[in-house]
Design a protein around this motif. Structure first.
Motif, PDB file in Angstrom:
ATOM      1  N   ALA A 324      39.652  47.762  46.573  1.00 17.25           N
ATOM      2  CA  ALA A 324      40.075  46.728  47.514  1.00 17.25           C
ATOM      3  C   ALA A 324      39.413  45.164  46.990  1.00 17.25           C
ATOM      4  N   GLY A 325      38.170  45.511  46.512  1.00 17.33           N
ATOM      5  CA  GLY A 325      37.621  44.352  45.969  1.00 17.33           C
ATOM      6  C   GLY A 325      38.283  43.746  44.775  1.00 17.33           C
ATOM      7  N   LEU A 326      38.693  44.680  43.899  1.00 11.87           N
ATOM      8  CA  LEU A 326      39.321  44.062  42.872  1.00 11.87           C
ATOM      9  C   LEU A 326      40.765  43.189  43.198  1.00 11.87           C
ATOM     10  N   ARG A 327      41.489  43.985  44.176  1.00 11.22           N
ATOM     11  CA  ARG A 327      42.467  43.115  44.726  1.00 11.22           C
ATOM     12  C   ARG A 327      42.369  41.721  45.393  1.00 11.22           C
ATOM     13  N   ALA A 328      41.094  41.905  46.115  1.00 10.49           N
ATOM     14  CA  ALA A 328      40.586  40.523  46.629  1.00 10.49           C
ATOM     15  C   ALA A 328      40.288  39.586  45.439  1.00 10.49           C
ATOM     16  N   LEU A 329      39.710  39.888  44.303  1.00  8.74           N
ATOM     17  CA  LEU A 329      39.332  39.132  43.138  1.00  8.74           C
ATOM     18  C   LEU A 329      40.473  38.637  42.538  1.00  8.74           C
ATOM     19  N   GLU A 330      41.551  39.133  42.778  1.00  9.26           N
ATOM     20  CA  GLU A 330      42.956  38.430  42.149  1.00  9.26           C
ATOM     21  C   GLU A 330      43.269  37.088  42.563  1.00  9.26           C
ATOM     22  N   GLN A 331      42.617  36.787  43.731  1.00 15.65           N
ATOM     23  CA  GLN A 331      42.828  35.280  44.314  1.00 15.65           C
ATOM     24  C   GLN A 331      41.879  34.301  43.514  1.00 15.65           C
ATOM     25  N   VAL A 332      40.773  34.814  42.850  1.00 19.59           N
ATOM     26  CA  VAL A 332      39.920  33.869  42.279  1.00 19.59           C
ATOM     27  C   VAL A 332      40.468  33.613  40.599  1.00 19.59           C
TER      28      VAL A 332
END
Length: 386
Positions: A324-332
């Motif tokens: 889930a963290g890696l998916r959120a990191l895609e916004q960065v």
């Protein structure tokens, strides 16, 4: 005058009073650069005279002497005679005026016309009472270079008219920049920023000022645990929490709660709330990551930006799992500082150790300072040698 043959505490007293006297002269309409010169002359005279006979009211003495020196300078210019009269006859400020002086002086030093570097230097020099040599040492530049920077900054703000204090937002931004410089040379800039934030808190009725002060205290409380005796970086999760300053944490939490109770939420209050959740956990594993993510969602709403999204992604990874963290990191966006380090940590948590080692090495190559680079290099080596 009271007899005082010693000089104990004289330097600290003059450092405290200098900015206050400058604030009085500036509020009365004096030119910033000329007023500071007059204050410096008055301080030098105090150093010569006070060890033998210290005045009963040191601040009033300095205001009078600085005012006279300023008047002497002003007399040479006929266009400034009205200002001379105002300096000679205006009464001493009361507590409210003194608070206004503090905010006025900070507003001038943090004027939008100045670059962040110039605003920081002028704030430390004029409000913090540091010498030019101390400011230069803190920023690792020659004293002559810093003197030129401060002189240019004074010339810039001398052309600006200040009848009322400016936007406190600019002041908060500069104080936070000062705080993040940390400890360099002989001056603890983090402690200096806290001291100035306390002054600003006494001068304003803005919950964001309280939020910034709380944030500084909650971060500074961990200062002894951030490095090993050899100077290596210790991540938050690995810090010895017994080294944290519990009294400073308690003060920060109290200030934050009072600010939040006023229901005027701002970004510094949110950041302080996140820091408080970290400080409240007895161990890293007991951190309430769900609440941390909720506060980051508020921060995204109030102050959206890539660094906020990056920190939120790490929090999501801790709360909901690394994928889930890696998916959120895609916004960065790629290239954002510390993105590779965050991705490395998330991949390590997900069990992809080869990719984590590669990303730690990449992050080390892009690190902004030696301590961070060495820490990331060790993380990459740890996984490669597992």
């Amino acid at each position: 005058m009271t007899t005082d043959p010693g000089t104990d505490g004289l330097e600290d007293l003059l450092r405290e009073l200098g900015p206050q006297v400058l604030g009085v002269l500036v509020r009365r309409g004096s030119d910033f650069a000329a007023a500071e010169d007059a204050v410096q002359e008055a301080l030098l005279e105090a150093v010569r005279r006070w060890p033998d006979a210290r005045p009963d009211d040191p601040k009033a003495w300095l205001v009078t002497v600085a005012g006279r020196k300023l008047v002497d300078e002003i007399r040479s210019a006929t266009a400034r005679r009205r200002r001379e009269e105002r300096l000679q006859h205006e009464p001493e400020p009361g507590p409210t005026e003194q608070a206004d002086d503090t905010l006025l002086l900070l507003s001038r030093c943090c004027h939008p016309a100045l670059t962040p570097a110039s605003a920081i230097a002028l704030t430390l020099r004029a409000v913090g009472g540091l010498t030019t040599a101390q400011v230069a040492e803190a920023f690792l530049v020659p004293e002559a270079t810093m003197a030129q920077r401060i002189s240019r900054a004074k010339r810039t703000v001398s052309g600006e008219r200040f009848d009322q204090p400016g936007d406190v937002t600019a002041v908060l931004r500069v104080l936070y920049l000062v705080f993040n410089e940390g400890f360099t040379g002989s001056v603890d800039l983090a402690q200096e920023a806290i001291r100035l934030a306390r002054q600003l808190s006494a001068a304003t009725d803005d919950p964001e000022v309280e939020g910034l002060l709380a944030l500084m205290l909650l971060h500074h409380a961990r200062r002894r645990a951030r490095r090993t005796p050899e100077g290596a970086v210790v991540p938050l999760a690995d810090q010895d929490r017994s080294l944290w300053d519990t009294a400073m944490i308690a003060e920060g939490v109290d200030i934050l709660q009072a600010a939040l109770a006023r229901d005027r939420l701002g970004e510094y209050q949110v950041q302080a709330a996140i820091a408080a959740l970290h400080d409240d956990a007895a161990t890293a594993g007991e951190t309430d990551w769900v609440q941390v993510v909720e506060w980051y969602d508020e921060l995204v709403r109030l102050a959206p930006g890539q660094p906020v999204l990056l920190n939120r992604a790490v929090a999501v990874g801790a709360a909901d799992g690394p994928l889930a963290g890696l998916r959120a990191l895609e916004q960065v966006e790629q290239g954002v500082p510390r993105r590779d380090a965050a991705a490395a940590w998330l991949h390590e948590q997900a069990g992809d150790l080869d990719e984590a080692a590669r990303l730690y090495a990449l992050a080390a190559a892009r690190a902004g300072n030696v301590a961070e680079r060495d820490h990331l290099t060790r993380q990459a080596a740890r996984l490669r040698n597992r």
